[in-house]
Each structure stands twice: as C-alpha cells, then as structure tokens.
Design a protein around this motif. Structure first.
Motif, PDB file in Angstrom:
ATOM      1  N   TYR A  67       0.829  -1.207   0.000  1.00 20.03           N
ATOM      2  CA  TYR A  67       0.000   0.000   0.000  1.00 20.03           C
ATOM      3  C   TYR A  67       0.865   1.259   0.000  1.00 20.03           C
ATOM      4  O   TYR A  67       0.634   2.176  -0.777  1.00 20.03           O
ATOM      5  N   ILE A  68       1.848   1.300   0.870  1.00 23.24           N
ATOM      6  CA  ILE A  68       2.687   2.500   0.981  1.00 23.24           C
ATOM      7  C   ILE A  68       3.462   2.737  -0.301  1.00 23.24           C
ATOM      8  O   ILE A  68       3.531   3.868  -0.796  1.00 23.24           O
ATOM      9  N   ARG A  69       4.037   1.681  -0.867  1.00 23.54           N
ATOM     10  CA  ARG A  69       4.767   1.833  -2.134  1.00 23.54           C
ATOM     11  C   ARG A  69       3.853   2.325  -3.251  1.00 23.54           C
ATOM     12  O   ARG A  69       4.230   3.190  -4.042  1.00 23.54           O
ATOM     13  N   GLU A  70       2.650   1.797  -3.312  1.00 28.99           N
ATOM     14  CA  GLU A  70       1.711   2.201  -4.353  1.00 28.99           C
ATOM     15  C   GLU A  70       1.239   3.634  -4.148  1.00 28.99           C
ATOM     16  O   GLU A  70       1.095   4.394  -5.105  1.00 28.99           O
ATOM     17  N   ILE A  71       1.015   4.026  -2.914  1.00 27.66           N
ATOM     18  CA  ILE A  71       0.632   5.411  -2.626  1.00 27.66           C
ATOM     19  C   ILE A  71       1.736   6.349  -3.063  1.00 27.66           C
ATOM     20  O   ILE A  71       1.488   7.375  -3.695  1.00 27.66           O
ATOM     21  N   TYR A  72       2.970   6.004  -2.748  1.00 34.57           N
ATOM     22  CA  TYR A  72       4.101   6.840  -3.174  1.00 34.57           C
ATOM     23  C   TYR A  72       4.195   6.878  -4.703  1.00 34.57           C
ATOM     24  O   TYR A  72       4.336   7.935  -5.301  1.00 34.57           O
ATOM     25  N   ARG A  73       4.113   5.720  -5.337  1.00 33.12           N
ATOM     26  CA  ARG A  73       4.292   5.631  -6.792  1.00 33.12           C
ATOM     27  C   ARG A  73       3.252   6.453  -7.555  1.00 33.12           C
ATOM     28  O   ARG A  73       3.579   7.156  -8.498  1.00 33.12           O
ATOM     29  N   THR A  74       2.018   6.415  -7.116  1.00 36.33           N
ATOM     30  CA  THR A  74       0.957   7.103  -7.848  1.00 36.33           C
ATOM     31  C   THR A  74       0.788   8.565  -7.447  1.00 36.33           C
ATOM     32  O   THR A  74       0.044   9.288  -8.096  1.00 36.33           O
ATOM     33  N   ASN A  75       1.468   8.994  -6.377  1.00 40.37           N
ATOM     34  CA  ASN A  75       1.305  10.364  -5.893  1.00 40.37           C
ATOM     35  C   ASN A  75       2.639  11.070  -5.712  1.00 40.37           C
ATOM     36  O   ASN A  75       2.801  11.882  -4.804  1.00 40.37           O
ATOM     37  N   LYS A  76       3.599  10.769  -6.559  1.00 39.88           N
ATOM     38  CA  LYS A  76       4.929  11.379  -6.440  1.00 39.88           C
ATOM     39  C   LYS A  76       4.882  12.896  -6.507  1.00 39.88           C
ATOM     40  O   LYS A  76       5.726  13.568  -5.916  1.00 39.88           O
ATOM     41  N   THR A  77       3.924  13.452  -7.201  1.00 41.90           N
ATOM     42  CA  THR A  77       3.862  14.903  -7.355  1.00 41.90           C
ATOM     43  C   THR A  77       3.574  15.625  -6.043  1.00 41.90           C
ATOM     44  O   THR A  77       3.885  16.799  -5.917  1.00 41.90           O
ATOM     45  N   PHE A  78       2.998  14.921  -5.067  1.00 38.26           N
ATOM     46  CA  PHE A  78       2.697  15.537  -3.772  1.00 38.26           C
ATOM     47  C   PHE A  78       3.901  15.531  -2.831  1.00 38.26           C
ATOM     48  O   PHE A  78       3.887  16.191  -1.804  1.00 38.26           O
ATOM     49  N   PHE A  79       4.921  14.754  -3.163  1.00 39.07           N
ATOM     50  CA  PHE A  79       6.107  14.657  -2.321  1.00 39.07           C
ATOM     51  C   PHE A  79       7.137  15.678  -2.774  1.00 39.07           C
ATOM     52  O   PHE A  79       7.423  15.788  -3.967  1.00 39.07           O
ATOM     53  N   PRO A  80       7.713  16.463  -1.842  1.00 37.23           N
ATOM     54  CA  PRO A  80       8.763  17.401  -2.235  1.00 37.23           C
ATOM     55  C   PRO A  80       9.982  16.643  -2.757  1.00 37.23           C
ATOM     56  O   PRO A  80      10.289  15.557  -2.289  1.00 37.23           O
ATOM     57  N   ILE A  81      10.661  17.223  -3.743  1.00 38.08           N
ATOM     58  CA  ILE A  81      11.772  16.535  -4.418  1.00 38.08           C
ATOM     59  C   ILE A  81      13.069  16.685  -3.618  1.00 38.08           C
ATOM     60  O   ILE A  81      13.314  17.712  -3.013  1.00 38.08           O
ATOM     61  N   GLY A  82      13.888  15.648  -3.661  1.00 36.57           N
ATOM     62  CA  GLY A  82      15.193  15.695  -3.021  1.00 36.57           C
ATOM     63  C   GLY A  82      15.188  15.258  -1.571  1.00 36.57           C
ATOM     64  O   GLY A  82      15.994  15.718  -0.773  1.00 36.57           O
ATOM     65  N   TYR A  83      14.304  14.348  -1.215  1.00 36.87           N
ATOM     66  CA  TYR A  83      14.203  13.880   0.166  1.00 36.87           C
ATOM     67  C   TYR A  83      14.298  12.355   0.230  1.00 36.87           C
ATOM     68  O   TYR A  83      13.961  11.654  -0.720  1.00 36.87           O
ATOM     69  N   ASP A  84      14.738  11.878   1.383  1.00 38.02           N
ATOM     70  CA  ASP A  84      14.643  10.466   1.727  1.00 38.02           C
ATOM     71  C   ASP A  84      13.518  10.344   2.749  1.00 38.02           C
ATOM     72  O   ASP A  84      13.451  11.128   3.701  1.00 38.02           O
ATOM     73  N   PHE A  85      12.638   9.386   2.550  1.00 41.18           N
ATOM     74  CA  PHE A  85      11.507   9.171   3.445  1.00 41.18           C
ATOM     75  C   PHE A  85      11.581   7.765   4.029  1.00 41.18           C
ATOM     76  O   PHE A  85      11.850   6.807   3.311  1.00 41.18           O
ATOM     77  N   VAL A  86      11.301   7.654   5.314  1.00 36.79           N
ATOM     78  CA  VAL A  86      11.143   6.356   5.957  1.00 36.79           C
ATOM     79  C   VAL A  86       9.749   6.336   6.571  1.00 36.79           C
ATOM     80  O   VAL A  86       9.409   7.184   7.399  1.00 36.79           O
ATOM     81  N   PHE A  87       8.934   5.372   6.132  1.00 38.61           N
ATOM     82  CA  PHE A  87       7.563   5.226   6.619  1.00 38.61           C
ATOM     83  C   PHE A  87       7.532   4.116   7.664  1.00 38.61           C
ATOM     84  O   PHE A  87       8.016   3.016   7.414  1.00 38.61           O
ATOM     85  N   ILE A  88       6.939   4.421   8.818  1.00 40.40           N
ATOM     86  CA  ILE A  88       6.812   3.437   9.887  1.00 40.40           C
ATOM     87  C   ILE A  88       5.354   3.406  10.336  1.00 40.40           C
ATOM     88  O   ILE A  88       4.879   4.353  10.966  1.00 40.40           O
ATOM     89  N   PRO A  89       4.614   2.346   9.996  1.00 38.39           N
ATOM     90  CA  PRO A  89       3.243   2.220  10.492  1.00 38.39           C
ATOM     91  C   PRO A  89       3.260   1.970  11.998  1.00 38.39           C
ATOM     92  O   PRO A  89       4.111   1.249  12.508  1.00 38.39           O
ATOM     93  N   ARG A  90       2.303   2.563  12.693  1.00 37.02           N
ATOM     94  CA  ARG A  90       2.261   2.449  14.151  1.00 37.02           C
ATOM     95  C   ARG A  90       1.254   1.402  14.605  1.00 37.02           C
ATOM     96  O   ARG A  90       0.458   0.882  13.827  1.00 37.02           O
TER      97      ARG A  90
END
Length: 118
Positions: A67-90
C-alpha cells in the motif's frame, strides 16, 4: 501516466542511508504513521518502509508495504523533491488495518506529507 514508476534507485536499501535519515531527519507523527524525512543531494526521492514484527502476520505486513509503495508511486507529485523518506506504520494502524482501506491510508499519508512543505 508519465513518471508513475518505482525504480530501484528510489529505494533506501543501505543501513547507512537509513541511519542518516534517522539521525538528521525531521519527523511527522500521527496515530497511524511516523514519517521520517531528510534532504538528500539527489534530484529524486528515495523511500524506505519499516514494519515491526508485532504488526500482524507476514501477510498483513506485506500488504501495508505494498500500500505504501503504491501510494508513493501514484502520488509522487505531492512529495517534495530531493528527500529520503522512511515510513513506519504504528500500532494503532495494526489494530485498525482490517477496517481501513487504500484510499483512507492514502489520505493519511498525503496529509502528513503536506506538512513538510509548510
């Protein structure tokens, strides 16, 4: 549809890259996710996903990662460019995972990511 791929170079894979994000990064926290982000020197983003073993069984953990990979892949335009992101579900998300769907998870993640550019 242009740019909706998830290339190998867009993944955080090395321990030192994760360590760099954890040490130098900012944190976005809500009940369901922790997103740790740090600027990188590249002109593209990289993401990593960490799911604790206590987060359900292997099927559930892999579903969350997909889910997280697909959300990122289809919504790359909403993410600022030039960052590393680490997603941790709680833990809260693991309790509600059966009741939450893809679009709800998408809105949770995008709401957090918008705070980075503010």
């Amino acid at each position: 549809m242009e740019g909706q791929t998830f290339k190998k170079k867009e993944r955080l894979r090395l321990k030192r890259n994760f360590k760099n994000v954890f040490e130098k990064g900012g944190r976005l926290i809500d009940n369901n996710f922790v997103i740790i982000y740090a600027q990188n020197t590249m002109d593209y983003n990289r993401i990593g996903i960490i799911v604790n073993k206590k987060f359900g069984n292997a099927v559930v953990r892999n579903s969350v990662k997909r889910y997280i990979r697909e959300i990122y892949r289809t919504n790359k335009t909403f993410f600022p460019i030039g960052y590393d992101f680490v997603f941790i579900p709680r833990k809260e998300l693991s309790k509600n995972f059966k009741r939450i769907n893809y679009s709800q998870m998408k809105s949770l993640i995008l709401k957090l990511v918008r705070k980075i550019s503010e």
